[in-house]
Design an enzyme around this catalytic site. Structure first.
Site, PDB file in Angstrom:
ATOM      1  N   ASP A  22      35.978  34.752  69.382  1.00 47.21           N
ATOM      2  CA  ASP A  22      35.648  33.664  70.017  1.00 47.21           C
ATOM      3  C   ASP A  22      34.697  32.785  69.401  1.00 47.21           C
ATOM      4  O   ASP A  22      33.395  33.184  69.594  1.00 47.21           O
ATOM      5  CB  ASP A  22      35.331  33.837  71.626  1.00 47.21           C
ATOM      6  CG  ASP A  22      35.236  32.316  72.425  1.00 47.21           C
ATOM      7  OD1 ASP A  22      35.331  31.417  71.819  1.00 47.21           O
ATOM      8  OD2 ASP A  22      34.243  32.659  73.307  1.00 47.21           O
ATOM      9  N   ASN A  24      33.605  29.394  70.057  1.00 53.88           N
ATOM     10  CA  ASN A  24      32.964  28.365  70.622  1.00 53.88           C
ATOM     11  C   ASN A  24      32.370  28.734  72.155  1.00 53.88           C
ATOM     12  O   ASN A  24      32.119  27.927  72.987  1.00 53.88           O
ATOM     13  CB  ASN A  24      33.811  27.305  70.489  1.00 53.88           C
ATOM     14  CG  ASN A  24      34.867  27.293  71.399  1.00 53.88           C
ATOM     15  OD1 ASN A  24      35.293  28.326  71.636  1.00 53.88           O
ATOM     16  ND2 ASN A  24      35.679  26.194  71.830  1.00 53.88           N
ATOM     17  N   ASP A  26      34.014  30.109  74.914  1.00 55.40           N
ATOM     18  CA  ASP A  26      34.727  29.576  76.105  1.00 55.40           C
ATOM     19  C   ASP A  26      35.331  30.870  76.757  1.00 55.40           C
ATOM     20  O   ASP A  26      36.411  30.844  77.323  1.00 55.40           O
ATOM     21  CB  ASP A  26      35.686  28.537  75.833  1.00 55.40           C
ATOM     22  CG  ASP A  26      36.641  28.846  74.925  1.00 55.40           C
ATOM     23  OD1 ASP A  26      36.649  29.899  74.274  1.00 55.40           O
ATOM     24  OD2 ASP A  26      37.573  27.932  74.597  1.00 55.40           O
ATOM     25  N   ASP A  30      39.679  31.955  69.088  1.00 59.21           N
ATOM     26  CA  ASP A  30      40.284  30.831  68.526  1.00 59.21           C
ATOM     27  C   ASP A  30      40.322  30.842  66.836  1.00 59.21           C
ATOM     28  O   ASP A  30      39.962  31.920  66.302  1.00 59.21           O
ATOM     29  CB  ASP A  30      39.591  29.810  68.763  1.00 59.21           C
ATOM     30  CG  ASP A  30      38.111  30.115  68.719  1.00 59.21           C
ATOM     31  OD1 ASP A  30      37.597  30.507  67.602  1.00 59.21           O
ATOM     32  OD2 ASP A  30      37.380  29.911  69.619  1.00 59.21           O
ATOM     33  N   ASP A  99      54.210  33.286  63.755  1.00 53.65           N
ATOM     34  CA  ASP A  99      55.073  33.965  64.706  1.00 53.65           C
ATOM     35  C   ASP A  99      56.079  32.597  64.904  1.00 53.65           C
ATOM     36  O   ASP A  99      55.597  31.590  65.077  1.00 53.65           O
ATOM     37  CB  ASP A  99      54.587  34.228  65.865  1.00 53.65           C
ATOM     38  CG  ASP A  99      54.886  35.410  66.588  1.00 53.65           C
ATOM     39  OD1 ASP A  99      56.155  35.477  66.782  1.00 53.65           O
ATOM     40  OD2 ASP A  99      54.188  36.374  66.722  1.00 53.65           O
ATOM     41  N   ASP A 203      60.473  35.991  66.492  1.00 58.05           N
ATOM     42  CA  ASP A 203      60.522  36.552  67.889  1.00 58.05           C
ATOM     43  C   ASP A 203      61.923  36.653  68.368  1.00 58.05           C
ATOM     44  O   ASP A 203      62.609  36.004  68.251  1.00 58.05           O
ATOM     45  CB  ASP A 203      59.523  35.674  68.683  1.00 58.05           C
ATOM     46  CG  ASP A 203      59.357  36.156  70.098  1.00 58.05           C
ATOM     47  OD1 ASP A 203      58.625  37.211  70.244  1.00 58.05           O
ATOM     48  OD2 ASP A 203      59.881  35.662  71.209  1.00 58.05           O
ATOM     49  N   GLU A 263      61.813  40.231  64.768  1.00 61.37           N
ATOM     50  CA  GLU A 263      61.500  41.341  65.874  1.00 61.37           C
ATOM     51  C   GLU A 263      62.938  41.573  66.551  1.00 61.37           C
ATOM     52  O   GLU A 263      63.575  40.577  67.156  1.00 61.37           O
ATOM     53  CB  GLU A 263      60.691  40.774  66.902  1.00 61.37           C
ATOM     54  CG  GLU A 263      60.254  41.587  68.103  1.00 61.37           C
ATOM     55  CD  GLU A 263      59.808  41.260  69.523  1.00 61.37           C
ATOM     56  OE1 GLU A 263      59.209  42.041  70.422  1.00 61.37           O
ATOM     57  OE2 GLU A 263      60.461  40.182  69.533  1.00 61.37           O
ATOM     58  N   HIS A 334      51.015  43.819  69.862  1.00 56.23           N
ATOM     59  CA  HIS A 334      50.386  43.150  71.092  1.00 56.23           C
ATOM     60  C   HIS A 334      51.353  43.584  72.240  1.00 56.23           C
ATOM     61  O   HIS A 334      50.993  43.282  73.365  1.00 56.23           O
ATOM     62  CB  HIS A 334      50.331  41.567  70.756  1.00 56.23           C
ATOM     63  CG  HIS A 334      51.965  41.263  70.547  1.00 56.23           C
ATOM     64  ND1 HIS A 334      52.733  41.204  69.474  1.00 56.23           N
ATOM     65  CD2 HIS A 334      52.461  40.230  71.553  1.00 56.23           C
ATOM     66  CE1 HIS A 334      53.687  40.607  69.668  1.00 56.23           C
ATOM     67  NE2 HIS A 334      53.650  39.992  70.955  1.00 56.23           N
ATOM     68  N   ASP A 335      52.445  44.090  72.007  1.00 52.97           N
ATOM     69  CA  ASP A 335      53.417  44.582  73.145  1.00 52.97           C
ATOM     70  C   ASP A 335      53.476  45.972  73.568  1.00 52.97           C
ATOM     71  O   ASP A 335      53.886  46.379  74.495  1.00 52.97           O
ATOM     72  CB  ASP A 335      54.892  44.044  73.058  1.00 52.97           C
ATOM     73  CG  ASP A 335      55.061  42.809  72.953  1.00 52.97           C
ATOM     74  OD1 ASP A 335      54.410  41.848  73.446  1.00 52.97           O
ATOM     75  OD2 ASP A 335      55.890  42.418  72.091  1.00 52.97           O
TER      76      ASP A 335
END
Ligand code: GLC
Ligand code: CA
Length: 566
Positions: A22, A24, A26, A30, A99, A203, A263, A334-335
């Site tokens: 990150d 910035n 928040d 990003d 992706d 995907d 995928e 990520h899954d």
């Protein structure tokens, strides 16, 4: 444009942007955060990045629900940030794979907003609308289930019809039968190619062609055979899949020096062969998921033990693809839960050796290897309370279980502790300062408390770290003809302890010995193996018991590669 097939010798690093860095303050990763870490990525030795979706999205499924394919999610930055990132990557010799999520859009995409307005809207046919069954049309058009649990159809009062959503209600499926939809997808690909993108990870691409009966209806699936996640169902590798992919290749992928990876849930070896061979001009490679189902059942509620024999059998089978087809090599994404201890059992004391061994076991095979962010420092699953899970999958499973069968909650809890997608999505652990150096604010997702010990900074300082071995190994792998195109010969296929194989090109080969157990194991040179001279090419132990290939005792989780000459 000529295809250089650069991916044949590429190692890809996957970034899940929300959890990477990150910039910035928040609490959300990003693009500028990614830019700030490009030297780190280059230093790893990888030459491509697969970026999970960064397009505009209401984030029902963290970016896998896209509302504008040609713009960047506000939280991640702007198109200018994107261009800066691409340049930064290319300057460092890193390709960018985006992706491509086109089985479905977000329900907030303007196509869907139009589509639902009326039955004669020009966009109606961009999606799959059907009347309900039964007397008053109150039953869903068929019995298909969504991959996120529950029916795959949502009733929309405006026009009194149902739309199909194989994932969440906010992810309506596109109708690929409609040539306009296919043209839109090709245009989107070319738009990003023109902006410098080098390829796409497609995907749930095996779901794009659905089975229709002769009246244009979508037939019921048999509950057992066609249940979601069981592999084969009425929307997996449907009759027009190859045609659609070939068309997309002709209109987009094939016009660039690109790399594509599908995928491909439920794809069989034969299907894969027919869709990734260079001659068919569809995709360049596919992810299949058979091998990552060996540690735990797909239905998740039935825990089981990792089965090395099955794992090897599946991987060895993919190694038999001809040289004109490229396998993929991965354990995490990520899954998926983290690979330690998933594939080796819990083993705190030798954890580093285990993580390094898994790297060698996977990446000495032929194919394009993928490293998922954090894997290179040995990030692990996290213990979460029921209400701390953020992912739509866990939230839905808990929600439905609480409502329908509360006594089964402990089973759901156990399954999620092992299998939830959240485990891979905790923020990247950069250092031991507050929020693990990921952000100056409270992050969107919990940070694993083990960041004090497991983090990039500590790993960089420790010469024996997993990270430093990743760098050493990836550098070793690069450009090695034997690894890129040598044949694959498995040994000791029935062994529950060892993963042993040879990669061979003419009279030279690598002989790979991996001990999957946290204990010493006696190794015997296979009978009949021809070996005039041998030496160690690379090992996860600096001091192993031997200098040449011979019978010897392997150390716990030892992975040693011998270079041999016949
Ligand atoms: C793929 C993605 C997953 C997403 C799903 C729906 O499986 O990897 O994260 O939820 O597709 O787009
Ligand atoms: Ca941010």
């Amino acid at each position: 444009m000529e295809k250089t097939l650069w991916y044949k010798d590429a190692v890809v690093y996957q970034i899940y942007p929300r959890s990477f860095c990150d910039s910035n303050g928040d609490g959300i990763g990003d693009i500028q955060g990614i830019i700030s870490k490009l030297d780190y990525i280059k230093d790893l030795g990888v030459n491509a990045v697969w970026l999970s979706p960064i397009y505009k999205s209401p984030n029902d499924d963290n970016g896998y629900d896209i509302s504008d394919y040609r713009d960047i999610m506000d939280e991640f930055g702007t198109l200018d940030d994107f261009k800066e990132m691409v340049k930064g990557m290319h300057d460092r010799g890193i390709k960018l794979i985006m992706d491509l999520v086109v089985n479905h859009t977000s329900d907030e995409h303007k196509w869907f907003q139009e589509s639902r307005k009326s039955k004669d809207n020009p966009y109606r046919d961009y999606y799959i609308w059907r009347k309900g069954r039964g007397k008053n049309g109150k039953k869903t058009p068929n019995n298909w289930m969504s991959n996120f649990v529950g029916p795959a159809w949502k009733y929309d009062e405006l026009t009194g019809e149902y739309y199909l959503h194989l994932f969440s209600e906010k992810q309506p499926d596109l109708n690929w039968e409609n040539p306009k939809v296919r043209q839109e997808v090709a245009d989107i690909c070319n738009y990003w190619f023109e902006l410098g993108v080098d390829g796409f990870r497609c995907d749930v691409i095996t779901y794009i062609s659905k089975v229709y009966d002769k009246n244009g209806n979508l037939p019921n699936g048999s509950l057992l055979k066609d249940a979601p996640l069981m592999g084969k169902h009425n929307y997996c590798m449907g009759p027009r899949y190859h045609e659609f992919m070939h068309e997309l290749n002709q209109k987009a992928f094939g016009k660039w020096d690109s790399m594509t990876v599908g995928e491909s849930q439920g794809i069989t070896f034969k299907d894969a062969f027919n869709s990734i061979d260079e001659s068919v001009q569809e995709l360049d490679s596919v992810f299949s998921f058979e091998h990552v189902t060996t540690p735990d059942s797909i239905l998740m509620v039935f825990p089981k033990k990792f089965n090395l024999v099955k794992f090897k059998k599946i991987l060895s089978n993919w190694q038999t693809l001809p040289l004109t087809s490229q396998p993929t090599l991965f354990l995490e994404n990520h899954d998926q839960p983290r690979s330690w201890p998933r594939f080796v059992g819990y083993c705190q004391e030798n954890k580093e050796y285990a993580a390094k061994m898994l790297l060698v076991a996977m990446q000495m095979q032929r194919g394009t290897p993928y490293v998922y962010q954090g894997q290179e420092i040995g990030m692990t699953n996290m213990v979460l309370k029921d209400d701390e899970y953020k992912d739509i999958m866990a939230r839905r499973i808990f929600g439905i279980m609480k409502k329908v069968c509360p006594p089964l909650m402990p089973i759901a809890r156990k399954a999620m502790a092992k299998r939830a997608r959240d485990h891979a999505r905790t923020p990247m652990q950069w250092n031991d300062s507050e929020n693990a150096g990921f952000s100056t604010a409270t992050p969107w997702m919990y940070i694993n408390p083990n960041y004090k010990q497991i983090n990039v900074k500590a790993s960089e300082e420790d010469p024996n770290s997993i990270l430093n071995f990743y760098k050493k190994f990836i550098a070793f792998r690069k450009g090695k003809e034997i690894i890129i195109k040598g044949s694959y010969i498995p040994y000791y296929e029935k062994s529950k302890d060892l993963f042993v194989y040879q990669r061979k090109l003419q009279n030279k080969s690598y002989f790979v010995v991996c001990n999957f157990k946290n204990k010493e194991i006696k190794f015997k040179v296979p009978q009949g193996l021809v070996c005039k001279t041998s030496s160690i090419a690379i090992s996860n132990y600096d001091e192993i018991n031997t200098l040449t290939l011979q019978n010897y005792t392997l150390k716990p989780f030892e992975a040693t590669v011998f270079e041999i000459e016949e």
